[in-house]
Design an enzyme around this catalytic site. Structure first.
Site, PDB file in Angstrom:
ATOM      1  N   GLU A 185       4.339  16.138   4.308  1.00 24.19           N
ATOM      2  CA  GLU A 185       3.702  15.416   3.197  1.00 24.19           C
ATOM      3  C   GLU A 185       2.188  15.598   3.300  1.00 24.19           C
ATOM      4  O   GLU A 185       1.589  15.375   4.357  1.00 24.19           O
ATOM      5  CB  GLU A 185       4.091  13.933   3.244  1.00 24.19           C
ATOM      6  CG  GLU A 185       3.506  13.154   2.087  1.00 24.19           C
ATOM      7  CD  GLU A 185       4.353  11.971   1.640  1.00 24.19           C
ATOM      8  OE1 GLU A 185       5.512  11.832   2.101  1.00 24.19           O
ATOM      9  OE2 GLU A 185       3.874  11.181   0.802  1.00 24.19           O
ATOM     10  N   LYS A 305       4.850   1.944   8.217  1.00 20.66           N
ATOM     11  CA  LYS A 305       4.451   1.777   6.815  1.00 20.66           C
ATOM     12  C   LYS A 305       5.554   0.951   6.180  1.00 20.66           C
ATOM     13  O   LYS A 305       6.703   1.394   6.115  1.00 20.66           O
ATOM     14  CB  LYS A 305       4.329   3.143   6.136  1.00 20.66           C
ATOM     15  CG  LYS A 305       4.068   3.066   4.623  1.00 20.66           C
ATOM     16  CD  LYS A 305       3.894   4.464   4.020  1.00 20.66           C
ATOM     17  CE  LYS A 305       3.675   4.408   2.522  1.00 20.66           C
ATOM     18  NZ  LYS A 305       3.479   5.756   1.939  1.00 20.66           N
ATOM     19  N   GLU A 309       4.371   1.556  -1.381  1.00 19.33           N
ATOM     20  CA  GLU A 309       4.796   2.755  -2.107  1.00 19.33           C
ATOM     21  C   GLU A 309       6.305   2.975  -1.986  1.00 19.33           C
ATOM     22  O   GLU A 309       6.765   4.095  -1.718  1.00 19.33           O
ATOM     23  CB  GLU A 309       4.017   3.985  -1.614  1.00 19.33           C
ATOM     24  CG  GLU A 309       2.519   3.827  -1.804  1.00 19.33           C
ATOM     25  CD  GLU A 309       1.700   5.045  -1.438  1.00 19.33           C
ATOM     26  OE1 GLU A 309       2.136   5.820  -0.573  1.00 19.33           O
ATOM     27  OE2 GLU A 309       0.612   5.216  -2.030  1.00 19.33           O
ATOM     28  N   ARG A 359      -6.287  -3.096  -6.785  1.00 26.30           N
ATOM     29  CA  ARG A 359      -5.658  -2.551  -5.579  1.00 26.30           C
ATOM     30  C   ARG A 359      -6.578  -2.635  -4.374  1.00 26.30           C
ATOM     31  O   ARG A 359      -6.111  -2.822  -3.247  1.00 26.30           O
ATOM     32  CB  ARG A 359      -5.260  -1.094  -5.847  1.00 26.30           C
ATOM     33  CG  ARG A 359      -4.867  -0.327  -4.621  1.00 26.30           C
ATOM     34  CD  ARG A 359      -4.305   1.007  -5.004  1.00 26.30           C
ATOM     35  NE  ARG A 359      -4.182   1.886  -3.860  1.00 26.30           N
ATOM     36  CZ  ARG A 359      -3.782   3.140  -3.938  1.00 26.30           C
ATOM     37  NH1 ARG A 359      -3.464   3.650  -5.119  1.00 26.30           N
ATOM     38  NH2 ARG A 359      -3.678   3.880  -2.862  1.00 26.30           N
ATOM     39  N   ASP A 388      -7.887   4.942  -1.020  1.00 18.90           N
ATOM     40  CA  ASP A 388      -6.987   5.940  -0.441  1.00 18.90           C
ATOM     41  C   ASP A 388      -7.680   7.280  -0.219  1.00 18.90           C
ATOM     42  O   ASP A 388      -7.437   8.226  -0.965  1.00 18.90           O
ATOM     43  CB  ASP A 388      -5.795   6.115  -1.389  1.00 18.90           C
ATOM     44  CG  ASP A 388      -4.663   6.892  -0.745  1.00 18.90           C
ATOM     45  OD1 ASP A 388      -4.772   7.201   0.442  1.00 18.90           O
ATOM     46  OD2 ASP A 388      -3.678   7.185  -1.444  1.00 18.90           O
ATOM     47  N   GLU A 416      -6.391  15.878   1.647  1.00 24.38           N
ATOM     48  CA  GLU A 416      -5.567  15.519   0.487  1.00 24.38           C
ATOM     49  C   GLU A 416      -6.372  15.398  -0.812  1.00 24.38           C
ATOM     50  O   GLU A 416      -6.045  16.014  -1.808  1.00 24.38           O
ATOM     51  CB  GLU A 416      -4.839  14.206   0.790  1.00 24.38           C
ATOM     52  CG  GLU A 416      -4.037  13.700  -0.389  1.00 24.38           C
ATOM     53  CD  GLU A 416      -3.356  12.374  -0.115  1.00 24.38           C
ATOM     54  OE1 GLU A 416      -3.482  11.845   0.992  1.00 24.38           O
ATOM     55  OE2 GLU A 416      -2.695  11.869  -1.035  1.00 24.38           O
TER      56      GLU A 416
HETATM   57  O1  GCW Z   1      -2.498   8.807  -0.262  1.00 19.30           O
HETATM   58  C1  GCW Z   1      -1.179   8.481  -0.192  1.00 19.30           C
HETATM   59  C2  GCW Z   1      -0.468   9.769  -0.139  1.00 19.30           C
HETATM   60  C3  GCW Z   1       0.956   9.604   0.232  1.00 19.30           C
HETATM   61  C4  GCW Z   1       1.001   8.884   1.575  1.00 19.30           C
HETATM   62  C5  GCW Z   1       0.294   7.543   1.433  1.00 19.30           C
HETATM   63  C6  GCW Z   1       0.207   6.802   2.753  1.00 19.30           C
HETATM   64  C7  GCW Z   1       2.605   9.175   3.309  1.00 19.30           C
HETATM   65  O2  GCW Z   1      -0.591  10.382  -1.379  1.00 19.30           O
HETATM   66  O3  GCW Z   1       1.529  10.875   0.300  1.00 19.30           O
HETATM   67  O4  GCW Z   1       2.304   8.724   2.026  1.00 19.30           O
HETATM   68  O5  GCW Z   1      -1.015   7.732   0.983  1.00 19.30           O
HETATM   69  O6  GCW Z   1      -0.854   6.866   3.363  1.00 19.30           O
HETATM   70  O7  GCW Z   1       1.157   6.180   3.147  1.00 19.30           O
END
Ligand code: GCW
Length: 846
Positions: A185, A305, A309, A359, A388, A416
């Protein structure tokens, strides 16, 4: 070149065989910054230096340390610096402080070396050189050996070597987001080093090589699987595989950790619940921990986690993150393991119409009330910023909101939101800004600074544990695919060891070891690295707007509205009057009030809010004047033109290093930087034309919306090509492009223009969409004569032509006179329809 590769290969295979019984592999740690340890000998084909290396103890890490030194001394010509002219070669003694004290009672050993620390010392004894590498413990010995080699490889003066050091943070881990099927990922460097086809890979030589690389910069833990965790990794078979990974990393002092799904007791354990307060659930985790430690006695711990999400979490049962974390912590505690519980918990179904929804507030709102409720072996792992991993964000206020809880900061080495390793973006300056940020968490009367680096080191609030964790995303394609991106992995390790190092200093160190000690190379590459993050911020999303990318998809190219009108909460709230998210206490979401008073006031007030975070905290009209005196809209235009120019400058600087670095590496980086310069123009034009249309306010410098020398494909005389609307519109010049879609009657399509300007020599850029799933061919013709051909063979995101895959190919120095015809012929291939946006002529530089 080939010969050199083969030599490296044999040398390293032998070395690894000695070190841990692994066979040679095509992915070696010597492909990264450790290559200095092989480079000299390969080039000069003779042992550089021989200084006997003797380990006093039998510990595995001490043996690794001694092996590293032997290997390094034999290869580094600079190792001879260790011996002065009047002395004979002697010995290097490697051991723990305790062993050294016993064997050499007269050595001036420091009275205490902190855990994992070391002391390096050089002296003369009876006409012989004596070099000492003393570790506080086994890891300290290994880190000391690597530190000595780093000093040698970077040509430091060791005349008076007497150096004591230790890591600032106890937890220094990389997280890998690898899935059992071998995918990663948010990884941009190929397949997993750890997994394949649902299982741990048979060949773990690259894992050992990776652990060596990590150890060389002091990283002591590696979490090997995605935080979106596959529960089956906890079953008996997979645990055996994980134990093999732990074995491969152990000689380098890197402990294995894993991510767990908190619903595992139900998903794979056969229980009817995963309620963390249920005794059966607690017993299940305790038994699982026993099973893990029987196989992996030095298992480091779990990363979690949950409630995030779509991941299951304790909220299902009305329990808190503390309930869940403490259940896992109780299972690990008897064995010495820790739980890294992620603060990345938020609702991704927020109501975007609600002006109070935010958020950014989530982590603090959820975790601050739990401060003091976490077990001593729990560490709350918080992303550096509240959203993020954006190109630019404020520091998370949660760091100041947890005073009775251990904390770690999570950052991303894998790029990312910062160009996915296709763009050069050296992130150390951004991390340094966060680490140095003084949250002023103490009350005014105490007036003590509390920079993030001291909070996560446990110093500010007297916590026993703390750390820094980086999502690394390494894969089988040269670790991070891009050679210069490796500076980020290196910098993470160095900063986790010592957050007081400077970003530029780390860049120099890395360059010396990876590329060359040539001062021109060191100066140029350091400059490029230091310019790269500000440039990226400029051409993506300045003023705290975050990365204006497709946040629901690739996270790569421009897509400004992707942030809006959905529940993900990465909003910037741009409309025709203004832009920015009001996060003030007075009129907005109240997020600014989560900071300690001094910082809250700084951000709350427009008069004091720094320009670079203005739009993160405030919604302002486009005509609002920044501290710099520019209006917001003019800044948006200026910064994007500046950022794209800065991206081009990176390529110009690199060009000056031709002949000074390895030719294959030179060419690889040259091509990457040329691509980046083109993609920075895609970003620039997308954002500039979007905000021009939305605001209706022209660019005072006359650039926005005007492209001298640009000839649009949709305005050309088309044969076969069809005009289409690009989505989002801002990703194509004028919103339109042409495509040679399947079903078109001809095999190739063409777009033709007639040149009407003055005679001259030009660089001609063709802007096309390079889609996956086929290799379209393009030919540029002048008066029917081909002047360039190229293939659209890149692997870029998005299955549709858009800003993810809009790519530039430039041909230099073409003579043109009025009446000449210019033609691009595109030949589609499978899923790549040879889509074309425009061509652009600029006067040739020479
Ligand atoms: O930024 C987001 C990413 C997800 C990631 C998530 C996280 C693993 O797009 O892909 O999931 O953060 O940090 O949990």
């Amino acid at each position: 070149m080939l010969k050199k590769r083969i030599n490296l290969f044999i040398g390293l295979g032998f070395f690894l065989a000695l070190a841990g019984g692994f066979s040679a592999s095509s992915q070696t740690s010597d492909q990264a910054w450790l290559q200095a340890l092989s480079r000299d000998s390969v080039e000069q084909a003779r042992p550089a230096f021989s200084l006997q290396v003797r380990a006093l103890g039998t510990g595995a890490l001490e043996q690794s340390a001694a092996l590293e030194l032997r290997h390094g001394f034999a290869n580094l010509t600079s190792a001879s610096f260790l011996v002065d002219a009047h002395s004979n070669p002697g010995e290097t003694i490697v051991g723990t402080a305790k062993e050294l004290r016993k064997a050499y009672p007269n050595l001036p050993l420091p009275s205490a070396i902190e855990p994992e620390g070391f002391w390096l010392y050089r002296t003369r004894s009876q006409g012989h050189t004596l070099v000492v590498v003393a570790g506080a413990d086994q890891r300290g010995v290994l880190y000391g050996a690597f530190a000595l080699l780093r000093l040698l490889a970077t040509h430091q003066n060791l005349a008076h070597l007497n150096h004591i050091d230790h890591p600032a943070l106890p937890v220094r881990w990389v997280d890998e987001w690898d899935n059992p099927d071998g995918s990663i990922e948010r990884g941009y460097a190929g397949r997993s080093l750890f997994f394949e086809g649902g299982h741990v890979r048979a060949d773990l030589a690259p894992v050992a090589a990776y652990a060596r690389l990590l150890a060389s910069v002091g990283i002591n833990g590696c979490n090997v699987n995605n935080v979106n965790a596959a529960p089956e990794l906890l079953d008996a078979d997979h645990l055996k595989g994980l134990a093999r990974i732990a074995d491969a990393m152990r000689p380098w002092g890197v402990r294995l950790a894993m991510s767990v799904d908190v619903s595992s007791p139900q998903k794979i354990g056969g229980l009817s619940t995963f309620d963390p307060a249920d005794p059966a659930v607690k017993a299940w985790w305790a038994a699982k921990a026993n099973e893990i430690y029987a196989l992996i006695p030095d298992f480091a711990g779990f990363t979690v986690k949950a409630d995030s999400e779509g991941q299951p979490g304790p909220s299902r049962f009305g329990r808190t993150p503390a309930d869940a974390a403490n259940t896992l912590a109780a299972a690990l505690e008897p064995h010495g393991g820790v739980v890294l519980y992620r603060a990345f918990v938020y609702n991704h179904h927020l109501d975007w119409r609600d002006p109070k929804a935010d958020r950014a507030r989530a982590a603090y709102d959820i975790f601050h009330p739990l401060d003091g409720k976490f077990a001593p072996n729990v560490i709350i792992q918080t992303k550096e910023g509240p959203i993020d991993f954006q190109a630019q964000e404020p520091v998370s206020p949660l760091f100041a909101g947890l005073r009775h809880t251990n904390q770690a900061m999570e950052i991303e080495v894998t790029q990312e939101y910062t160009g996915q390793q296709r763009h050069l973006v050296y992130l150390a300056p951004m991390w340094k800004w966060v680490l140095d940020f003084d949250l002023r968490a103490e009350t005014k009367s105490e007036n003590r600074s509390t920079p993030v680096e001291e909070i996560i080191a446990g110093q500010s609030f007297h916590r026993p544990l703390g750390g820094m964790v980086a999502v690394a995303g390494v894969g089988r394609d040269g670790w991070l695919a891009s050679p210069l991106a490796m500076a980020n992995l290196y910098a993470f390790g160095r900063l986790a060891w010592n957050p007081n190092l400077t970003a530029a200093g780390i860049a120099q160190e890395w360059t010396r070891q990876t590329l060359s000690n040539d001062p021109v190379v060191v100066r140029t590459v350091t400059k490029m690295l230091m310019q790269s993050w500000p440039a990226y911020v400029n051409y993506t999303g300045p003023l705290g707007m975050q990365t204006l990318t497709d946040i629901t998809g690739s996270h790569y190219g421009p897509n400004i509205e992707a942030s809006e009108n959905n529940g993900w909460g990465q909003w910037h709230r741009a409309d025709h009057l203004g832009v920015g998210m009001d996060r003030t206490v007075a009129t907005g979401t109240g997020y600014a009030g989560q900071y300690p008073p001094e910082i809250a006031a700084l951000y709350e007030n427009l008069a004091t809010c720094p320009d670079n975070l203005l739009l993160f905290f405030h919604h302002v009209p486009y005509t609002y004047k920044l501290h710099s005196g520019q209006t917001v809209i003019q800044y948006i235009y200026d910064s994007h033109y500046q950022g794209a120019a800065e991206a081009a400058e990176l390529g110009t600087e690199w060009a000056t290093l031709k002949g000074r670095v390895d030719p294959a590496l030179f060419e690889d980086v040259r091509a990457r930087l040329a691509y980046q310069a083109g993609h920075a123009i895609v970003w620039r034009d997308a954002i500039v034309q979007y905000f021009l249309k939305l605001s209706g306010i022209p660019d005072t410098k006359g650039r926005a919306g005007r492209y001298p020398g640009r000839m649009e494909a949709e305005d050309a005389r088309l044969s076969g090509y069809k005009v289409f609307d690009v989505i989002p519109w801002e990703d194509a010049s004028g919103g339109k492009a042409v495509t040679c879609a399947p079903g078109s009657s001809e095999r190739s399509c063409s777009a033709m223009w007639t040149y009407t300007g003055k005679p001259g020599r030009f660089d001609i850029a063709a802007q096309y969409f390079d889609l996956q799933g086929g290799v379209a061919q393009f030919t540029l013709m002048v008066n029917g004569q081909p002047v360039a051909s190229w293939a659209g063979d890149a692997q870029l995101p998005s299955p549709r032509p858009d800003g993810d895959n809009s790519t530039r190919h430039t041909v230099h120095g073409i003579a043109l006179k009025p009446g000449d015809t210019l033609r691009v012929q595109g030949t589609p291939d499978k899923d790549d329809p040879a889509a074309l946006d425009y061509i652009e002529l600029t006067p040739a530089a020479n």
